[in-house]
Design a protein around this motif. Structure first.
Motif, PDB file in Angstrom:
ATOM      1  N   GLN A  98      -1.004  -3.626   7.558  1.00 42.84           N
ATOM      2  CA  GLN A  98      -2.323  -4.229   7.341  1.00 42.84           C
ATOM      3  C   GLN A  98      -3.434  -3.391   7.962  1.00 42.84           C
ATOM      4  O   GLN A  98      -4.538  -3.307   7.435  1.00 42.84           O
ATOM      5  N   VAL A  99      -3.140  -2.823   9.124  1.00 42.47           N
ATOM      6  CA  VAL A  99      -4.184  -2.170   9.912  1.00 42.47           C
ATOM      7  C   VAL A  99      -4.585  -0.829   9.296  1.00 42.47           C
ATOM      8  O   VAL A  99      -5.782  -0.538   9.160  1.00 42.47           O
ATOM      9  N   LEU A 100      -3.606  -0.021   8.907  1.00 39.04           N
ATOM     10  CA  LEU A 100      -3.878   1.352   8.468  1.00 39.04           C
ATOM     11  C   LEU A 100      -3.616   1.582   6.977  1.00 39.04           C
ATOM     12  O   LEU A 100      -4.404   2.260   6.311  1.00 39.04           O
ATOM     13  N   PRO A 117       2.742  -4.558  11.753  1.00 35.19           N
ATOM     14  CA  PRO A 117       1.336  -4.855  11.429  1.00 35.19           C
ATOM     15  C   PRO A 117       0.501  -3.638  11.056  1.00 35.19           C
ATOM     16  O   PRO A 117      -0.577  -3.785  10.474  1.00 35.19           O
ATOM     17  N   LEU A 118       0.976  -2.425  11.347  1.00 34.19           N
ATOM     18  CA  LEU A 118       0.201  -1.238  10.951  1.00 34.19           C
ATOM     19  C   LEU A 118       0.056  -1.160   9.431  1.00 34.19           C
ATOM     20  O   LEU A 118      -0.851  -0.480   8.940  1.00 34.19           O
ATOM     21  N   TYR A 144      -3.424  -0.704   4.486  1.00 38.37           N
ATOM     22  CA  TYR A 144      -4.303  -1.498   3.614  1.00 38.37           C
ATOM     23  C   TYR A 144      -5.612  -0.760   3.304  1.00 38.37           C
ATOM     24  O   TYR A 144      -5.952  -0.572   2.129  1.00 38.37           O
ATOM     25  N   ASN A 169      -4.810 -14.285  11.128  1.00 41.89           N
ATOM     26  CA  ASN A 169      -5.110 -13.945  12.531  1.00 41.89           C
ATOM     27  C   ASN A 169      -5.990 -12.696  12.670  1.00 41.89           C
ATOM     28  O   ASN A 169      -6.645 -12.512  13.684  1.00 41.89           O
ATOM     29  N   PHE A 170      -6.045 -11.862  11.628  1.00 40.80           N
ATOM     30  CA  PHE A 170      -6.875 -10.656  11.689  1.00 40.80           C
ATOM     31  C   PHE A 170      -8.252 -10.935  11.086  1.00 40.80           C
ATOM     32  O   PHE A 170      -8.899 -10.029  10.591  1.00 40.80           O
ATOM     33  N   PRO A 195       0.785  -1.241   0.000  1.00 37.93           N
ATOM     34  CA  PRO A 195       0.000   0.000   0.000  1.00 37.93           C
ATOM     35  C   PRO A 195       0.815   1.288   0.000  1.00 37.93           C
ATOM     36  O   PRO A 195       1.961   1.315   0.442  1.00 37.93           O
ATOM     37  N   LEU A 220       3.327   5.866   8.713  1.00 35.90           N
ATOM     38  CA  LEU A 220       2.956   5.036   9.861  1.00 35.90           C
ATOM     39  C   LEU A 220       3.976   5.204  10.979  1.00 35.90           C
ATOM     40  O   LEU A 220       5.180   5.233  10.734  1.00 35.90           O
ATOM     41  N   VAL A 221       3.494   5.302  12.197  1.00 38.97           N
ATOM     42  CA  VAL A 221       4.350   5.393  13.376  1.00 38.97           C
ATOM     43  C   VAL A 221       3.998   4.209  14.267  1.00 38.97           C
ATOM     44  O   VAL A 221       2.989   4.231  14.984  1.00 38.97           O
ATOM     45  N   GLY A 222       4.800   3.143  14.173  1.00 30.76           N
ATOM     46  CA  GLY A 222       4.520   1.959  14.981  1.00 30.76           C
ATOM     47  C   GLY A 222       5.011   0.699  14.295  1.00 30.76           C
ATOM     48  O   GLY A 222       5.753   0.758  13.316  1.00 30.76           O
ATOM     49  N   PRO A 223       4.585  -0.468  14.807  1.00 33.43           N
ATOM     50  CA  PRO A 223       5.157  -1.745  14.379  1.00 33.43           C
ATOM     51  C   PRO A 223       4.637  -2.179  13.007  1.00 33.43           C
ATOM     52  O   PRO A 223       3.643  -1.646  12.493  1.00 33.43           O
TER      53      PRO A 223
END
Lengths: 359, 359
Positions: free
Chosen positions: A209-211, A206-207, A213, A312-313, A195, A201-204
């Protein structure tokens, strides 16, 4: 495909096993050896993990550790009752779409994936249907693979990325592919992939996929509106993952822009809102008010159950989530299965699903 | 500041002139000469257009043609009655924030902008208040300019970009600035700027404002949640333009991710939804159902009137839009002015606004 009897869960609520899930993924148990002399960068392989899991290895790194539910049909079907599913459309884990591989290598890999999907559909007794992969980095090869999928039992359409090596789904360069999808009556499920926005992104990890995507899916859907793809190809059945991502928040501003910027009006041509109500979206948003807003924005006829199973999500209770959202029973039935059957080009359910009946 | 009498517009509806607009922009009539030997790339200048307009020239190109409402206070105030405004917070056109200039050059330019804003506030008889600019590419200079703004009459806080040369607002490198804003009790209005996702747009240049701006604002707000800035700095008053952009569609997925990815839970720490309800947002979304969804998602206390005045993509009827959205009168009052006064650190309105009364 006969519907099973409603199942009682909890107190006073009947749950159907009628759901049609348009968003679920497949990974094969093994990847093939590359047919040429040396596998290109990005060619995947499997490494053992514990009894039920394996590591998908890409370029020497563990891309994702996944369970045998990804490839073992019986393990997958065993979860249908708890999830309330009657039918599931299965598509490759998006990273396997392989648009970044040399086209010939990608063609070999996606053909293998498609054969695996066909095999799972074949052993599912009508409970799985396929959304195959095509090597969209090469238009001729992609259309040839689309024709193969059309001629192969078990496929309703294809899964494609929200961008093809950075090219948005609405880009005119992809139009020959959509022309072929329309002509062959093949559904297109657009899934987030590699994407835009990663540097915000500020963080690990998986963000992504989370943000990122849903961000990329929203921009992909918007590009389809600004290129008025669906008005040019009105029979095309086109769906977007993750509730259309951020599209619902972009749409009113795009609609307003039609009356502000002549260049936008000239380019878009038709009401973005009306166009958006001709696209399909999964309901995978994990939140009742958001789902209600999407149904209100895109229409009761355009949202479809989606789970992201078996990662898992994924949504563990997709049917219950829709049944508990307060929609009238006919709308529940649309979201649970009727819209998905229409998107997938399947006959209507033999009888209206029994949904949300209080005993 | 006394409220004017309600004004009657249309049939049967009383309109207040009570709105507090947190999102409106300023461009000076002229730009100063650069104080050094040769102006750096990106230094703006003005070129004449017709009687009421000028071209903002950047690097020899017309960046935007703008009206004298950008710099002439009387022209701006003359529109307040039609728009229903009592007070407007004015901030620079975002492209003038100049994070990409050498820091010393940016410091000269933003000081000039801040002086122009102070002058407009001074001649507005209490109807304008300033949100100044700071050169955030240099933390020391930025905090020094923040202190100047605090000491200068007419400023409630600052406007910053949704990213600082690609660094998201929630990035820990910006924390000293937010620490200073909290300590000095200065509001921070985050506006879209040079957004991510540009390579996903299919269409004419205005799509940057239309689609990529809300995308970048959404990612900026999400970065503030994932770095739990507002739980670390609970007195910070932080607002996002364009209804928080795409944040409302990202938020449920981020909340769900807390229970799926341990790395996300460890990083974010506190409920993203609860954090989001401690941030402010303008209501500039051009759509009633979307506004209702935002109020439901972020809370009745967090949305504020915003117009993007005087640019061509501004909301011409911001008060009417809120009054017609079906909110109870106390909520209308919050959205029209009370929340904005709280964000701007101003006393409550002397009396509750008369809103939406049917005669």
């Amino acid at each position: 495909m006969a519907l099973s009897q409603p199942e009682e869960i909890g107190v006073g609520t009947m749950r159907c096993r009628c759901g049609v899930d348009v968003h679920a993924h497949v990974i094969p148990a093994e990847f093939p050896a590359y047919l040429g002399s040396a596998a290109p960068a990005g060619w995947p392989s499997m490494a053992p993990a514990d009894a039920c899991h394996r590591h998908v290895m890409i370029d020497g790194k563990n891309y994702r550790t996944v369970s045998d539910k990804c490839w073992t049909t019986a393990r997958r079907l065993a979860d249908f009752e708890d999830m309330g599913l009657a039918l599931q459309a299965i598509s490759p884990m998006p990273e396997l779409l392989s648009y970044w591989l040399p086209a010939a290598a990608a063609a070999q890999l996606v053909r293998y994936l498609n054969e695996q999907i066909a095999g799972m559909v074949n052993e599912s007794a009508g409970q799985l249907i396929g959304l195959g992969a095509v090597p969209l980095q090469d238009m001729d090869l992609a259309i040839r693979e689309l024709q193969y999928l059309k001629a192969t039992p078990g496929f309703a359409g294809v899964e494609i990325g929200s961008n093809i090596n950075g090219v948005a789904v609405g880009d005119p360069r992809l139009d020959p592919f959509f022309e072929a999808c329309e002509a062959l009556d093949m559904a297109v499920f657009v899934h987030a992939l590699r994407p835009a926005g990663m540097d915000r992104l500020v963080g690990p990890p998986p963000l992504q996929q989370v943000l990122a995507y849903p961000t990329d899916v929203g921009l992909a859907a918007a590009s389809v509106l600004t290129s008025h793809l669906i008005t040019r190809r009105p029979k095309l059945r086109l769906a977007f993952s993750h509730g259309g991502g951020t599209l619902a928040m972009l749409l009113p501003r795009l609609e307003q822009a039609m009356s502000v910027f002549p260049a936008v009006k000239d380019c878009v041509g038709h009401s973005p809102t009306a166009q958006a109500r001709a696209l399909f979206y999964d309901a995978l948003v994990f939140d009742t008010p958001t789902l209600q807003h999407l149904v209100s924005t895109f229409g009761e006829s355009q949202l479809m159950l989606g789970t992201d199973y078996p990662f898992n999500f994924h949504d563990h209770r997709p049917v219950a989530r829709i049944q508990d959202a307060g929609f009238a029973p006919p709308v529940q039935d649309q979201l649970l299965q009727a819209n998905a059957r229409r998107f997938l080009g399947l006959p209507s359910s033999p009888s209206p699903a029994s949904t949300g009946i209080t005993t």
